[in-house]
Design a protein around this motif. Structure first.
Motif, short mmCIF file in Angstrom:
data_model
loop_
_atom_site.label_atom_id
_atom_site.label_comp_id
_atom_site.label_asym_id
_atom_site.label_seq_id
_atom_site.Cartn_x
_atom_site.Cartn_y
_atom_site.Cartn_z
N ILE A 16 -9.70 15.63 8.93
CA ILE A 16 -8.42 15.15 8.60
C ILE A 16 -8.34 14.84 7.02
O ILE A 16 -9.39 14.52 6.58
N ARG A 17 -7.23 15.32 6.49
CA ARG A 17 -7.11 15.11 4.99
C ARG A 17 -5.74 14.16 4.87
O ARG A 17 -4.79 14.41 5.49
N TRP A 18 -5.86 13.35 3.98
CA TRP A 18 -4.77 12.48 3.81
C TRP A 18 -4.43 12.68 2.25
O TRP A 18 -4.86 12.71 1.30
N VAL A 19 -3.04 13.00 2.47
CA VAL A 19 -2.40 13.31 1.12
C VAL A 19 -1.22 12.27 0.91
O VAL A 19 -0.47 11.81 1.60
N ARG A 20 -1.18 11.91 -0.42
CA ARG A 20 -0.20 10.61 -0.73
C ARG A 20 1.20 11.16 -0.94
O ARG A 20 1.53 12.20 -1.25
N LEU A 21 2.10 10.43 -0.13
CA LEU A 21 3.51 10.62 -0.38
C LEU A 21 4.31 9.79 -1.63
O LEU A 21 4.03 8.51 -1.41
N LEU A 34 -0.55 22.36 3.74
CA LEU A 34 -0.38 21.14 2.85
C LEU A 34 -1.69 20.24 2.42
O LEU A 34 -1.63 19.28 1.46
N ALA A 35 -2.72 20.60 3.15
CA ALA A 35 -3.61 19.56 2.76
C ALA A 35 -4.50 19.49 1.76
O ALA A 35 -5.19 18.57 1.08
N THR A 36 -4.12 20.69 0.89
CA THR A 36 -4.84 20.87 -0.51
C THR A 36 -4.32 20.36 -1.59
O THR A 36 -4.63 20.01 -2.68
N ARG A 37 -2.96 19.82 -1.03
CA ARG A 37 -2.15 19.19 -2.46
C ARG A 37 -2.60 17.59 -2.79
O ARG A 37 -3.27 16.92 -1.86
N GLU A 74 0.97 -1.13 0.00
CA GLU A 74 -0.01 0.02 0.00
C GLU A 74 0.90 1.16 -0.13
O GLU A 74 1.92 1.28 0.80
N ASP A 75 0.58 2.11 -0.76
CA ASP A 75 1.17 3.58 -0.68
C ASP A 75 0.85 4.16 0.74
O ASP A 75 -0.05 3.90 1.19
N ARG A 76 1.69 4.75 1.09
CA ARG A 76 1.87 5.63 2.22
C ARG A 76 1.19 6.97 2.27
O ARG A 76 1.69 7.92 1.04
N TYR A 77 0.47 7.69 3.07
CA TYR A 77 -0.17 8.89 3.09
C TYR A 77 0.06 9.54 4.42
O TYR A 77 0.31 9.07 5.15
N LEU A 78 0.12 10.88 4.28
CA LEU A 78 0.48 11.79 5.44
C LEU A 78 -0.90 12.57 5.96
O LEU A 78 -1.75 12.94 4.81
N GLY A 79 -1.07 12.34 7.10
CA GLY A 79 -2.41 12.59 7.49
C GLY A 79 -2.39 14.08 8.12
O GLY A 79 -1.50 14.13 8.98
N LEU A 80 -3.15 15.02 7.83
CA LEU A 80 -2.84 16.54 8.21
C LEU A 80 -4.08 17.11 8.74
O LEU A 80 -5.28 16.59 8.22
N PRO A 81 -4.20 18.06 9.46
CA PRO A 81 -5.59 18.73 9.95
C PRO A 81 -6.05 19.29 8.74
O PRO A 81 -5.46 19.94 7.77
N ALA A 82 -7.34 19.40 8.41
CA ALA A 82 -8.11 19.89 7.29
C ALA A 82 -7.50 21.25 6.99
O ALA A 82 -7.45 21.52 5.65
N ALA A 83 -7.11 22.03 7.82
CA ALA A 83 -6.95 23.46 7.56
C ALA A 83 -5.27 23.68 7.28
O ALA A 83 -5.05 24.68 7.10
N HIS A 84 -4.46 22.36 7.30
CA HIS A 84 -3.16 22.72 7.17
C HIS A 84 -2.95 23.12 5.71
O HIS A 84 -3.65 22.81 4.76
#
Length: 294
Positions: free
Chosen positions: A254-259, A175-178, A163-173
């Protein structure tokens, strides 16, 4: 051929060494060697090439090993079927995992196993941060879904998926829009961490060290997934997690962004070598079949 001889042969093939196989079988090495020679004489072929480091399979031995697994599995199934009438129990399989396990694949494997064994009770047991391997060694569970990296020395294992790994960030961070990130994009983002898992396991998840030799910034400590998610949502620390967690632990805060530039997670199935519970062997076969269809 005798069933006992086949079990001996499989043990030697697994260990690739007569001494280690004899220890695992609780018999003397001369007795084991005599049994294998007797089997070779009966079949009229050499099954093993013996050398100073141990043994290697001959082509004939490789063919016998493939069939021996099937025969022994069938024998164990037959014993289990009769055993139900003796004990009055259909059987229980204790399955260990952490967080999202192997995602939808684990659900599919379990469903396939239960279709063939509707009378068996599968007991799922969730563990935190790599502790399922310790539980397996302690015989608290019969089989485990393992997130690598883990020390599986002395255990049997089957790769299930990655599985790919993701970075979990607060929705307002910011970087969360990437849509995706490099690990270096998140270089200054504090990460949640735990002392519940081995340091090497924690470092791998944190991608420590980073490509430039730097080390991640530590955020809040957590003891389990629930605490980790609360820390992420509150901004106390981001979290690196596998793709299945982004679905199983979806939250609006929480927003999850793929690394896109880190090693994916490998997920294995692990069990004790020489396990005689036929339910374990049949769950492994269900897993192997499920992996082959993907």
């Amino acid at each position: 051929m005798e069933i006992r001889e086949l079990r001996y042969f499989v043990a030697v093939c697994r260990e690739r060494h007569f001494g280690r196989a004899a220890e695992a079988l609780y018999i003397s090495q001369p007795s084991l060697s005599h049994a294998i020679k007797k089997l070779e004489t009966r079949l009229g072929v050499r099954l093993l090439d013996r050398h100073a480091r141990g043994v290697d399979l001959t082509p004939a031995g490789a063919d016998l090993l493939a069939e021996a697994h099937k025969v022994l599995l069938a024998v164990d199934r037959a014993a289990a079927a009769v055993g139900k009438h003796r004990t009055g129990k259909a059987g229980t399989l204790r399955l260990g995992f952490q967080a999202s396990g192997a995602g939808a694949l684990l659900t599919e494997i379990r469903a396939a196993f239960q279709r063939d064994h509707p009378e068996v009770t599968v007991v799922p047991r969730r563990y935190d941060w790599g502790q399922e391997v310790d539980a397996l060694r302690a015989r608290e569970i019969d089989i485990a879904v393992v997130w690598q990296p883990q020390d599986l020395h002395g255990l049997e294992s089957l790769p299930l998926t990655t599985e790919d790994r993701y970075l979990g960030l607060p929705a307002a961070h910011p970087l969360a829009t990437r849509t995706s990130l490099s690990i270096m994009d998140a270089k200054e983002v504090p990460l949640t961490w735990t002392r519940q898992a081995p340091p090497a396991w924690v470092s791998w998840w944190a991608v420590n060290p980073r490509p430039d030799g730097s080390h991640p910034v530590c955020g809040a400590e957590n003891r389990n997934v629930e605490e980790q998610l609360e820390n992420v949502a509150s901004g106390a620390g981001a979290a690196i997690s596998p793709a299945s967690m982004t679905t199983y632990y979806s939250r609006p805060d929480i927003r999850w962004v793929r690394l896109h530039d880190v090693e994916p997670l490998r997920i294995d199935l692990a069990w004790h070598p020489g396990e005689r519970d036929p339910l374990v062997a049949e769950f492994v076969e269900a897993a192997r079949a499920g992996c082959s269809t993907r």
